[in-house]
Write a protein that holds these residues in place. Structure first.
Motif, PDB file in Angstrom:
ATOM      1  N   ALA A  21      41.044  33.678  47.518  1.00  0.00           N
ATOM      2  CA  ALA A  21      42.397  33.559  48.074  1.00  0.00           C
ATOM      3  C   ALA A  21      42.394  33.936  49.556  1.00  0.00           C
ATOM      4  N   HIS A  46      46.890  40.714  39.937  1.00  0.00           N
ATOM      5  CA  HIS A  46      45.605  41.026  40.559  1.00  0.00           C
ATOM      6  C   HIS A  46      45.660  42.383  41.254  1.00  0.00           C
ATOM      7  N   MET A  66      47.954  34.186  46.567  1.00  0.00           N
ATOM      8  CA  MET A  66      47.881  34.116  45.103  1.00  0.00           C
ATOM      9  C   MET A  66      49.212  33.757  44.456  1.00  0.00           C
ATOM     10  N   SER A  88      39.047  38.680  45.915  1.00  0.00           N
ATOM     11  CA  SER A  88      40.299  37.942  45.723  1.00  0.00           C
ATOM     12  C   SER A  88      40.054  36.557  45.129  1.00  0.00           C
TER      13      SER A  88
END
Length: 308
Positions: free
Chosen positions: A79, A276, A268, A76
């Motif tokens: 994140a 993503h 995010m 991630s």
């Protein structure tokens, strides 16, 4: 975990339900004993106050959850960060919360200096993690999901071929009911806001060996001097997320991964999170606040789990 749990299942006659109940509770108690920051004697609390420059031994469950947390942190781009606890506390949330107000620049800088998953030395093979001094782990965004998975594993071990496990709104379903149908659940979201959003239909998921978890800002937030602060802190910036969705729902093979990814995608933000999730093939749904009301945005993988 400060919440409730329930299990629905189909099993053979004469099963000792009291023994099964106690076994389920024992699995969840194990998660609390290892990973609750609210319990001063838990493994995670003892690590957080351990002496600097020492290796801290971890039990099997803790090791598995921390390994998954660090993997998701990497995937991630930070994140999701299991070392975010100082920032969460600085903004007035969590087990060791400071005052519910914007922290001073100095306090924020001090908290940010202690955060960073890449600085964590973890030896999963030896079941240990290094306390370099001042490191505080927080697995609240992944441990509850792991508890769901532990319970589902227990039920399978007891020969239960169909069950729906729920802990604090996070669910895992497998097998089929007596009518041959899979478990169906309503997607958790933001009911008060949905009631005012025309055209936003309820969404029902089929849970056939998968889990679902939802994250959002309606559960934990506060206002100070006219500004609303969400409990979802971006570890990369050190401040609460501004582009926060009303709700982010993730479907995954395990509740642990659904739990963590729901948090990561919330951090995010809607546009970056959706991009993503699509890139990684994650099944995700975002509820975006607009002047016209809530708008649903989903990935193609999420659509495949809908009961149409």
């Amino acid at each position: 975990m400060g919440t409730t749990w329930s299990v629905r299942f189909h099993a053979r006659a004469r099963m000792d339900l009291h023994a099964l109940h106690d076994a389920v509770q024992a699995r969840l108690d194990r998660v609390v004993a290892q990973m609750s920051t609210w319990e001063p004697d838990s493994d995670i609390s003892r690590f957080n106050r351990a002496d600097a420059d020492t290796w801290f031994p971890l039990p099997d469950d803790f090791t598995a959850v921390l390994a998954a947390a660090l993997d998701i942190a990497a995937r991630s781009d930070g994140a999701f960060d299991p070392t975010v606890s100082p920032l969460v506390a600085a903004w007035g949330f969590g087990a060791h919360a400071d005052a519910r107000e914007r922290p001073t620049d100095m306090a924020l800088a001090q908290a940010r200096a202690r955060v960073g998953w890449e600085q964590l030395s973890f030896d999963p093979g030896a079941h240990r993690v290094f306390q370099r001094g001042g490191v505080t782990l927080d697995l609240s965004a992944i441990a509850k999901g792991y508890g769901v998975d532990l319970v589902a594993s227990l039920l399978r071990q007891r020969g239960i071929e169909s069950a729906l496990v729920e802990v604090g709104g996070e669910l895992y379903g497998y097998g089929h009911k007596t009518d041959g149908q899979p478990w169906r659940v309503l997607v958790e979201s933001s009911p008060d806001e949905e009631a005012d959003s025309e055209g936003l239909e309820p969404r029902v998921l089929r849970l056939e060996g998968v889990a679902v978890a939802t994250s959002g800002d309606r559960w934990h937030a506060y206002e100070h001097d006219g500004t609303r602060y969400s409990h979802t802190i971006d570890p990369r910036t050190g401040v609460p997320v501004h582009d926060v969705a009303a709700a982010v729902t993730v479907v995954a093979e395990t509740a642990m991964h659904a739990d963590a990814w729901a948090t990561a995608l919330t951090v995010m933000g809607i546009d970056a999170g959706l991009a993503h999730a699509s890139k990684l093939g994650l099944a995700a749904r975002f509820l975006e606040r607009t002047p016209e009301g809530l708008v649903e945005r989903t990935t193609a993988a999420f659509e495949r789990h809908l009961d149409t």
